[in-house]
Design an enzyme around this catalytic site. Structure first.
Site, PDB file in Angstrom:
ATOM      1  N   SER A  36       0.802  -1.195  -0.059  1.00 54.66           N
ATOM      2  CA  SER A  36       0.063  -0.072   0.050  1.00 54.66           C
ATOM      3  C   SER A  36       0.918   1.247   0.046  1.00 54.66           C
ATOM      4  O   SER A  36       1.949   1.390  -0.777  1.00 54.66           O
ATOM      5  CB  SER A  36      -1.019  -0.165   1.257  1.00 54.66           C
ATOM      6  OG  SER A  36      -2.037   0.862   1.111  1.00 54.66           O
TER       7      SER A  36
ATOM      8  N   ASP B 289      -5.691  -2.912  -3.248  1.00 49.97           N
ATOM      9  CA  ASP B 289      -4.600  -2.564  -2.276  1.00 49.97           C
ATOM     10  C   ASP B 289      -3.963  -4.027  -1.717  1.00 49.97           C
ATOM     11  O   ASP B 289      -4.436  -4.784  -1.248  1.00 49.97           O
ATOM     12  CB  ASP B 289      -5.167  -1.969  -0.900  1.00 49.97           C
ATOM     13  CG  ASP B 289      -4.252  -1.044  -0.037  1.00 49.97           C
ATOM     14  OD1 ASP B 289      -3.432  -1.882   0.628  1.00 49.97           O
ATOM     15  OD2 ASP B 289      -4.069   0.188  -0.313  1.00 49.97           O
TER      16      ASP B 289
END
Length: 770
Positions: A79, A317
């Site tokens: 991320s 993500d």
């Protein structure tokens, strides 16, 4: 001068808007690496915190006689941590500046910049029914904003919070294409910066990994007893980059890096899922080419590309399933070159330890069960992301335990092994001047005696070695042949190699009268690369012990150390795919039709026997210049290694050791940096607010967190660097505190002209530092 490397394997957690804080930390890692490079290259000292790190390295050399080098050669991120890891890695391998990423975070990581144009409220009446929510979050007296935001910033935060809440619902508020554009702009700015030399020594690889979640999943086969094969859906993806080929572009094309950065940071609900089509559209609008598109997609999405589905893959993500990507970093410990003593550290950046996002965190005195939404959000967000770290830290600890156990066995065996070598050669061995021819003959004689003295135990050791060597060759041949039309898997190649070796009579490794069979000896001489690597690393460890006990530094010991590492580097280079020429690659691509030819081609390409002769010559020259006592110790180590290897290889599960010492793990977080202010993230960071979206609402918040990131990074990096010094090293009292203070002041002096929205913070920090 004793040389030592502090090698950092960096693991960057996700943190949403705390990416700004993590960038401050990675910027200090970059500056420390730059200071180390300049120190070793004899370049002029730089300014800011970089000059402080340079001064610390110079002090360490002057006071302890140890020349330290600090480098980051493994990076893994998820991320927001993935974005920081990508940019840091590119700066390390190219020598480019990391400053453009600072501009990206400070200027562009803002709600008003990130909101999709179609999602922005057109008037104050947009989604009027959300007004009570806006009032509850921002407007009411003693609300979140009034309690947590400085008065000077409250108007800005309230306005942006209002626009954010009144943006479109049931669709992500942030724009994916806009985010991709920002990433490409930052990479382009880095490329235009004035580059310096790379921050890694020549031929030292950097391996980068970012985690991504395949939303729909892809099929993976599992082998069972019954049924023999099942298909399951796998959602985890790891996008890897390496500079082992030393490409002038660094880790890859800008589009490749932007793909990975955008995909790993597709935070669910905030950004739309990422697709190849999004990047294609942005690149077309920019008029920017993507020359390696097909090869890149085939490499990172092999299952999808094989089914012609790469363009339809939906990625979200990376922190959804793995917020702490330790595993790929642990796997990358294999095949690391080593030219001097190494202290390996795993350093992970956790921007908010103990502070979770939604739902599952509760007060210590709150005994109530979590509510309906709290349970759901906690299960979907926090739990999957934080659980894997214990398993990975356990894996690191188990590896370190095996190394410690191996050392205990070696120490216990040393007297017996040395007595056996002395009995084999007699005392005249240590009176002669070593030559390459003598060393080669002594080595082969000691190896044969070690195998025979092991008795029946040698068969188990030999088969373990045989299995490991065949596995290593199969993996290398698979990598060399990966561009074939239908490249086979390594396990299929392994089976073909085993059949070819059986056809050549290598069905057993033990001889009829104990020891190794003639066929096994021939095979190991031609193919056992890892035995040579283990032997030289074993010598390097023993030399480190000898050097530590020497009354004064001996130039001859340094010469032997250099010889060991130079020879070790030549063997380690044979593990790198890109060093093999066309004949070997062609044989690898045809391995399923002619495995024997692939075996012969690999033996010829590596030429281990020729490399052994060169190693014997270099080691003999260095041994000849040692004083008698040290020469005796190192000769016994070199010749006695087969005895030790027979005893220790089973403890290491056939893997050997890629680096010398147990791996240590260090954390960098607000809770660990106490030199200026205690209290952790709550006392220092603004980005922890609004479920970690806080820094997106104000430039002042981002400037605050970025500055604290640099300060916390300097605090912890000085601690980590000093902890890597040899146990006998003595530095002036209070050196850590003085260096930290100098680094803090240098950072404040450097950043105060740029960070205009937090003047009071500079005043507070200068008072606290004084």
């Amino acid at each position: 001068m004793r040389e030592k490397e502090l090698r950092l394997a960096l693991v960057c957690y996700g943190g949403i808007s705390l990416a700004v804080y993590m960038h401050g930390i990675t910027k200090e890692i970059w500056r420390l690496a730059r200071a180390s490079r300049d120190f070793h290259d004899g370049r002029p000292a730089d300014t800011g915190s970089q000059s402080v790190y340079r001064a610390l390295l110079e002090t360490i050399q002057a006071e302890t006689g140890t020349k330290m080098r600090v480098l980051t050669d493994i990076v893994a991120g998820a991320s927001a941590g993935g974005i920081n890891g990508i940019f840091l890695s590119q700066a390390i391998v190219t020598g480019q500046s990391l400053e453009p990423l600072t501009d990206l975070w400070l200027e562009c990581a803002d709600i008003d910049r990130l909101l999709d144009p179609d999602a922005r409220p057109l008037s104050k009446f947009s989604k009027f029914w959300a007004t009570p929510i806006v009032w509850m979050a921002a407007g009411r007296k003693d609300g979140t904003v009034e309690r947590t935001v400085d008065p000077d910033t409250q108007t800005e935060v309230k306005g942006k919070l209002s626009r954010f809440i009144r943006a479109r619902w049931f669709e992500p508020p942030f724009g994916g294409a806009g985010f991709t554009t920002l990433l490409l702009n930052a990479l382009e700015a880095m490329q235009k910066s004035e580059p310096g030399p790379p921050l890694l020594p020549p031929s030292q690889p950097l391996d980068l990994f970012v985690t991504v979640t395949d939303f729909r999943g892809h099929p993976e086969s599992l082998r069972l007893h019954s049924p023999p094969k099942v298909i399951e859906t796998e959602h985890r993806l790891v996008i890897g980059f390496s500079n082992r080929a030393h490409d002038a572009r660094g880790l890859g094309d800008a589009a490749d890096l932007a793909f990975a950065a955008r995909a790993t940071a597709s935070f669910p609900g905030a950004f739309p899922p990422f697709t190849v089509a999004e990047l294609d559209t942005v690149l077309k609008e920019r008029g920017q080419a993507w020359p390696g598109r097909t090869a890149f997609l085939k490499r990172i999405l092999p299952r999808h590309a094989g089914a012609l589905l790469a363009e339809d893959t939906v990625l979200i993500d990376g922190s959804v399933l793995a917020n702490a990507p330790f595993k790929p970093a642990i796997d990358a410990l294999k095949n690391r070159p080593a030219r001097r003593e190494v202290d390996r550290r795993f350093v992970y950046i956790d921007p908010k330890p103990g502070v979770r996002s939604i739902g599952i965190t509760r007060n210590a005195d709150d005994d109530a069960l979590p509510g309906f939404f709290g349970t759901i959000f906690g299960a979907l967000s926090d739990l999957p992301r934080t659980q894997p770290i214990r398993d990975n830290l356990d894996a690191i600890d188990q590896r370190s335990t095996r190394i410690r156990r191996m050392r205990e066995v070696v120490e216990a065996l040393r007297e017996e092994v040395e007595e056996s070598i002395e009995a084999l050669f007699g005392m005249t061995l240590f009176l002669d001047r070593p030559t390459a021819a003598r060393l080669s003959a002594w080595r082969e004689k000691a190896q044969d005696r070690g195998a025979k003295s092991a008795g029946h135990a040698y068969a188990a050791y030999g088969h373990l070695k045989l299995s490991a060597v065949i596995g290593e060759m199969a993996a290398m041949i698979a990598r060399l042949g990966e561009n074939a039309t239908h490249p086979p898997r390594a396990d299929a190649i392994r089976m073909m190699l085993v059949s070819a070796l059986h056809a050549r009579g290598l069905e057993r490794v033990g001889g009829r009268n104990s020891g190794a069979s003639a066929k096994a000896i021939e095979f190991f001489r031609d193919h056992d690369l890892n035995f040579r690597i283990r032997r030289l690393r074993f010598m390097a460890r023993r030399l480190g012990e000898v050097s530590a006990l020497a009354e004064a530094p001996l130039p001859a010991l340094d010469a032997l150390r250099n010889a060991i590492y130079e020879c070790l580097a030549l063997y380690l280079d044979l593990e790198i795919r890109d060093l093999f020429a066309a004949p070997m690659i062609e044989a690898a691509q045809k391995v399923m039709n002619d495995p024997a030819a692939a075996l012969d081609a690999l033996a010829a390409a590596r030429n281990l026997n020729g490399l052994d002769a060169m190693t014997d010559e270099r080691i003999a020259e260095a041994l000849a210049d040692l004083p008698k006592a040290e020469r005796r110790t190192m000769l016994l180590t070199y010749l006695g290694f087969p005895y030790y290897d027979i005893a220790t290889l089973p403890l290491l599960q056939g893997e050997g050791l890629d680096e010398f010492d147990p791996v240590k793990v260090d954390r960098i977080s607000p809770d660990d940096a106490h030199a200026i202010r205690s209290g952790g993230a709550e006392a220092t960071l603004k980005g922890v607010q609004f479920n970690s979206f806080g820094a997106f609402f104000s430039r002042a918040f981002r400037e605050n967190d970025y500055l604290w990131g640099r300060l916390h990074g300097a605090d912890r990096l000085i601690d980590i660097l000093l902890s890597s010094l040899p146990a006998e090293a003595a530095l002036p009292e209070g050196i850590a505190a003085r260096m930290k203070r100098a680094a803090f002041i240098a950072i404040l002096d450097e950043e105060e002209p740029r960070l205009k929205t937090v003047p009071d913070l500079f005043t507070e920090l200068r008072a606290e530092i004084e």
